[in-house]
Design a protein around this motif. Structure first.
Motif, PDB file in Angstrom:
ATOM      1  N   GLU A 699      33.756  39.922  34.672  1.00 21.21           N
ATOM      2  CA  GLU A 699      34.158  38.516  34.769  1.00 21.21           C
ATOM      3  C   GLU A 699      35.070  38.294  35.976  1.00 21.21           C
ATOM      4  OE1 GLU A 699      35.978  37.714  31.050  1.00 21.21           O
ATOM      5  OE2 GLU A 699      34.117  37.092  30.059  1.00 21.21           O
ATOM      6  N   ALA A 700      35.862  39.307  36.295  1.00 17.95           N
ATOM      7  CA  ALA A 700      36.735  39.210  37.471  1.00 17.95           C
ATOM      8  C   ALA A 700      35.995  39.503  38.764  1.00 17.95           C
ATOM      9  CB  ALA A 700      37.921  40.171  37.307  1.00 17.95           C
ATOM     10  N   GLY A 701      34.698  39.812  38.689  1.00 16.80           N
ATOM     11  CA  GLY A 701      33.889  40.078  39.870  1.00 16.80           C
ATOM     12  C   GLY A 701      34.066  41.467  40.441  1.00 16.80           C
ATOM     13  N   ASP A 702      34.607  42.389  39.671  1.00 16.02           N
ATOM     14  CA  ASP A 702      34.843  43.745  40.183  1.00 16.02           C
ATOM     15  C   ASP A 702      33.885  44.720  39.519  1.00 16.02           C
ATOM     16  OD1 ASP A 702      35.825  46.006  41.335  1.00 16.02           O
ATOM     17  OD2 ASP A 702      37.915  45.698  40.742  1.00 16.02           O
ATOM     18  N   MET A 703      32.600  44.649  39.927  1.00 14.66           N
ATOM     19  CA  MET A 703      31.610  45.558  39.367  1.00 14.66           C
ATOM     20  C   MET A 703      31.810  46.986  39.855  1.00 14.66           C
ATOM     21  SD  MET A 703      29.482  44.294  37.163  1.00 14.66           S
ATOM     22  CE  MET A 703      28.065  45.391  37.278  1.00 14.66           C
ATOM     23  N   VAL A 704      32.460  47.146  41.009  1.00 12.31           N
ATOM     24  CA  VAL A 704      32.747  48.503  41.496  1.00 12.31           C
ATOM     25  C   VAL A 704      33.667  49.216  40.504  1.00 12.31           C
ATOM     26  CG1 VAL A 704      33.794  49.846  43.338  1.00 12.31           C
ATOM     27  CG2 VAL A 704      32.394  47.847  43.896  1.00 12.31           C
ATOM     28  N   ALA A 705      34.735  48.520  40.079  1.00 13.54           N
ATOM     29  CA  ALA A 705      35.653  49.105  39.106  1.00 13.54           C
ATOM     30  C   ALA A 705      34.966  49.310  37.762  1.00 13.54           C
ATOM     31  CB  ALA A 705      36.884  48.217  38.956  1.00 13.54           C
TER      32      ALA A 705
END
Length: 870
Positions: A699-705
């Motif tokens: 949801e925060a846009g951090d698919m890398v994390a």
């Protein structure tokens, strides 16, 4: 001499003997008839209402009042009765059983009390309070010992009442037992038929869904039915004996077998494992009196045939299979822990015990952290262990004497002769069988803690004695009547005050409860806890000290006394008391919270987390505690301490991991380090445990994390859960990254389950109505630029339209995998294809697209893999 001969059974008593308290048969003496009716009505009353236990104090009070009335009645009638040696021995044992708890209430000098086993914590608390040198009773819970003493009154009433019953009335008493057992079976049948939510229950119970009948506990219902089974076939109870005496009309033998079978069905409906083990013994004992009749009569072939057919038919019923399935969990029984802890407390308290009723005070002190649960442990689940722990060697000696008396009574009955010899022998055998069932059930449970079963036990023991013989015209003197009245009025007041106080405490009305029963330490502890601190510190401390003067190991009172001392400026004493309160168990929430705060301030994170763990296991204060742990998580030392605590696999682990998800975007590195700590502790996180964390990161846009934490949690490849090992059921329309979802599509149903011919366990089924189309299956993932190989297995039940696998990435055109056309009706088929992504996509979605079909279709998919090949 005539009285002695009649008592010994050496000659047949006349129908209206002046020496008998009640007529054996016939007669019109109104006073004698009333004497027969009162004990029988009392027995029925207690058996009907006495299955709720101490959780229903007003019901218990009503039973105790009825018992006091019957005791007074019997004391006057038996004042001048001729009671034989066995009957006198029973009364002597009953008197000793009442004197033992009274002896535990006698104040002892400090020099004696402070050296008794099991009193160490109490002695330490009194020394902190400056009360060294005071006199104290042996019992650690004198108010509970009083309540235990009052709880024995129904049994004493039954013992006295049955001693004065004629043989005819004794057979009627056994019929009452059978009748109430059959009523309980009817109620149990309605409870099972209505289901757990709508079951008609006399008492609320944790055993909803089972046939508890008139009891709060299914095990107690089952033991009661076993006793009823044994007494139902006593000659003269339901069917006449060999002399044609007794019975109910001309009840045929098959009808008796039907009653026994119905009682056995009631035992099965309770799903009690102990009762199931005892059932064959009870059946054998119940039918033993009729073996000769069946063997030489016309019923032998029919009886054997019906028994075999019924046994085979019952074996395959859900009722029996459900009971048998419970034996699979015998190794996981919490009782083993209760016994181990109780044995430890027993060893500490020998030889004198800690006082009757003190189990709930003592047990929390020895209860380990890893055994803490939401529910408290009310009893040791072994009456023998609890008896030894509370009563010590004297209680065990009385119990052993009771067993010897039962053996004496049975042998005497079997050796008797005379006109009533047949009845006495039959009643004695049935009563002994019932006693054995109750004692056997007490090995792994606490049936004799219920008024109904304790009263029944006393009545069965009294049935072993011949009827007491009282002169018809001799009345008790006025002095005896006054003594009886005074004693029983005092007992009635105590019982009423005790019941009202407990009921008021159930309603959290501590002040009223303490006024009604000022001897109640629990009531004063509640009063102390209800005074706000520090505003009413003086009142709180005074109430706490009154509670501790009665119950020196009351954790609530110790805690309030400590906090009140701190509030008035005596910090040293207050802190010492609070630390002492911590040694009284894990269950007092304010004490544990104070310890958590103090430990965190001192940097003792492991100690603080033990206390947090204890509260969370009890489902207390979770939001507050999770917030506290979240703050600890931001400290490296705190994070490591939390990992060590989670290594113990507490039940709240998932709840805490979900709490960490709230701040996941700002603590990715900390989460990664924490997951590493858990892995090194031998309890690595699983992908299903971090779903909420991955969702927050996406949801925060951090698919890398999200991918980073998913891989630390055990994720491999580019697709999560390709084997569909999640819990069976319909897939949700939304899901976190690396997990499957089922986007809404009209006429399409998607669910995980196990097909009739599985590929490898579970799979996902896509079922579509005719004319349906859409995207039934999808998963968010992260894909780098390059070539990918997609693989899966598929099984369809009929023609299948185009089934495309595509990768969508934002506004870019979707990329479809090149796959062969699916083949229908050939079982599981493996498919493989490739696709190429010219550019990477941190937030991509793999989708299954179903083309429109002209008929209903069903397809199973399993073993989905996605690997980057270049």
């Amino acid at each position: 001499m005539a009285r002695s001969a009649s008592f010994a059974g050496g000659s047949h008593a006349p129908r209206r003997s002046a020496n008998l308290p009640y007529p054996d048969a016939g007669g019109t003496d109104d006073r004698a008839w009333r004497g027969e009716v009162v004990p029988l009505v009392y027995l029925a009353f207690v058996l009907l209402l006495g299955g709720g236990g101490t959780y229903y104090p007003l019901v218990e009070t009503a039973i105790e009042w009825a018992a006091i009335g019957v005791i007074g009645w019997s004391a006057l009638r038996l004042r001048h009765a001729a009671i034989g040696p066995f009957g006198k021995a029973l009364l002597a044992l009953a008197a000793l059983a009442l004197l033992l708890p009274l002896a535990q209430l006698i104040p002892l000098p400090w020099s004696m009390w402070s050296t008794l086993g099991g009193q160490e914590q109490a002695v330490a608390i009194y020394r902190i309070l400056g009360w060294e040198g005071v006199s104290r009773p042996l019992s650690l819970s004198p108010d509970a010992t009083r309540a235990t003493l009052l709880a024995q009154l129904p049994a004493l009433a039954a013992l006295l009442a049955v001693l004065g019953l004629s043989w005819t009335a004794r057979l009627v008493a056994l019929r009452i037992v059978v009748a109430i057992a059959l009523l309980g079976i009817l109620v149990a049948a309605l409870q099972i038929a209505a289901g757990p939510d709508a079951a008609p229950l006399l008492y609320d119970t944790a055993h909803r869904g089972y046939g508890v009948g008139l009891f709060v506990n299914r095990n107690h219902q089952a033991v009661f039915l076993l006793v009823a089974m044994l007494v139902s076939t006593v000659p003269g109870v339901l069917v006449p004996d060999r002399r044609g005496v007794g019975g109910i009309g001309r009840l045929p033998f098959p009808a008796l077998l039907a009653i026994v079978a119905l009682l056995a069905m009631g035992v099965l409906a309770s799903a009690s494992r102990t009762a199931l083990l005892l059932l064959p013994l009870a059946l054998a004992g119940a039918l033993l009196p009729f073996v000769r009749r069946v063997r030489h009569g016309r019923w032998l072939p029919a009886t054997i045939g019906v028994a075999m057919v019924a046994a085979v038919a019952l074996w395959f019923t859900p009722l029996v299979q459900g009971v048998l399935a419970r034996f699979a969990t015998v190794g996981e029984e919490d009782r083993y822990n209760y016994w181990d802890n109780s044995l430890f407390a027993l060893r500490q308290s020998l030889p004198w015990g800690t006082g009757f009723g003190s189990f709930q005070t003592v047990y929390p002190v020895v209860e380990p952290l890893d055994q803490i649960q939401f529910l408290t442990v009310p009893h040791a689940h072994s009456d023998y262990l609890e008896l030894a722990m509370e009563g010590g060697v004297p209680a065990l000696a009385l119990a052993l004497a009771g067993l010897v008396l039962v053996g004496w009574g049975l042998v005497a009955a079997l050796r008797t002769d005379g006109a009533d010899a047949t009845t006495r022998r039959g009643v004695a055998i049935g009563a002994t069988g019932g006693i054995v069932m109750l004692l056997a059930g007490s090995i792994v449970d606490f049936p004799l803690r219920m008024s109904a079963l304790l009263t029944l036990f006393a009545a069965l023991v009294a049935l072993l004695a011949p009827p007491a013989v009282a002169p018809a015209r001799r009345r008790s003197g006025i002095a005896w009547r006054i003594v009886v009245a005074v004693v029983l009025l005092g007992a009635a007041w105590q019982a009423l005050a005790q019941g009202l106080s407990q009921q008021l405490m159930h309603g959290r009305q501590g002040a009223a409860a303490a006024q009604v029963a000022p001897w109640s330490g629990r009531a004063w502890a509640m009063v102390a806890a209800q005074h706000p601190l520090p505003a009413q510190a003086a009142a709180a401390e005074a109430a706490a000290q009154r509670a501790l003067a009665i119950r020196p190991m009351d954790a609530v009172a110790v805690r309030v006394a400590g906090l009140a001392a701190i509030a008035r400026g005596d910090t040293a004493t207050g802190q010492t008391l609070l630390r002492q309160a911590a040694q009284l168990g894990w269950r007092d929430a304010p004490t544990q919270l104070w310890l958590v705060r103090e430990a965190i301030n001192a940097g003792a994170f492991d100690f603080a987390l033990e206390r947090i763990d204890a509260l969370l296991r009890q489902r207390q204060l979770a939001p507050i505690l999770y917030a506290q742990m979240s703050r600890l998580f931001d400290l490296p030392e705190g994070r490591s301490a939390i990992a060590r605590r989670l290594a113990e696999k507490p039940g709240w682990r998932q709840g805490f991991l979900n709490t960490l998800a709230r701040g996941a975007p700002d603590r990715v590195d900390a989460l990664a380090a924490f997951y590493g700590d858990l892995a090194r502790a031998g309890v690595p996180v699983r992908t299903d445990e971090v779903r909420l964390t991955l969702w927050r990161l996406a949801e925060a846009g951090d698919m890398v994390a999200a991918e980073r934490l998913w891989r630390i949690a055990g994720g491999t490849g580019r697709i999560g859960n390709g084997g569909f090992d999640a819990p069976a059921g319909a897939l949700p329309p939304a899901a976190p990254p690396f997990d499957w979802r089922a986007p809404p599509a009209a006429g399409v149903r998607v669910a995980i389950g196990e097909p009739d011919q599985p590929w490898n366990g579970q799979a996902v089924e896509i079922a579509a109505d005719a004319g349906s189309a859409g995207t039934p299956l999808a998963q968010r993932t992260r894909l780098l630029p390059g070539t990918y190989r997609l693989g899966f297995v598929l099984r369809s039940d009929g023609p299948l339209p185009a089934l495309d696998w595509i990768v969508a990435c934002g506004d870019a055109p979707p990329v479809a995998a090149t796959l062969p056309a699916p083949v229908a009706d050939r079982g599981w088929q493996r498919y493989a294809g490739t696709f190429r992504l010219p550019g990477g996509c941190d937030d991509s979605e793999m989708r299954v697209r179903l083309g429109e079909t002209n008929r209903a279709v069903s397809a199973w998919i399993d073993d989905v893999t996605l690997a980057r090949t270049g």
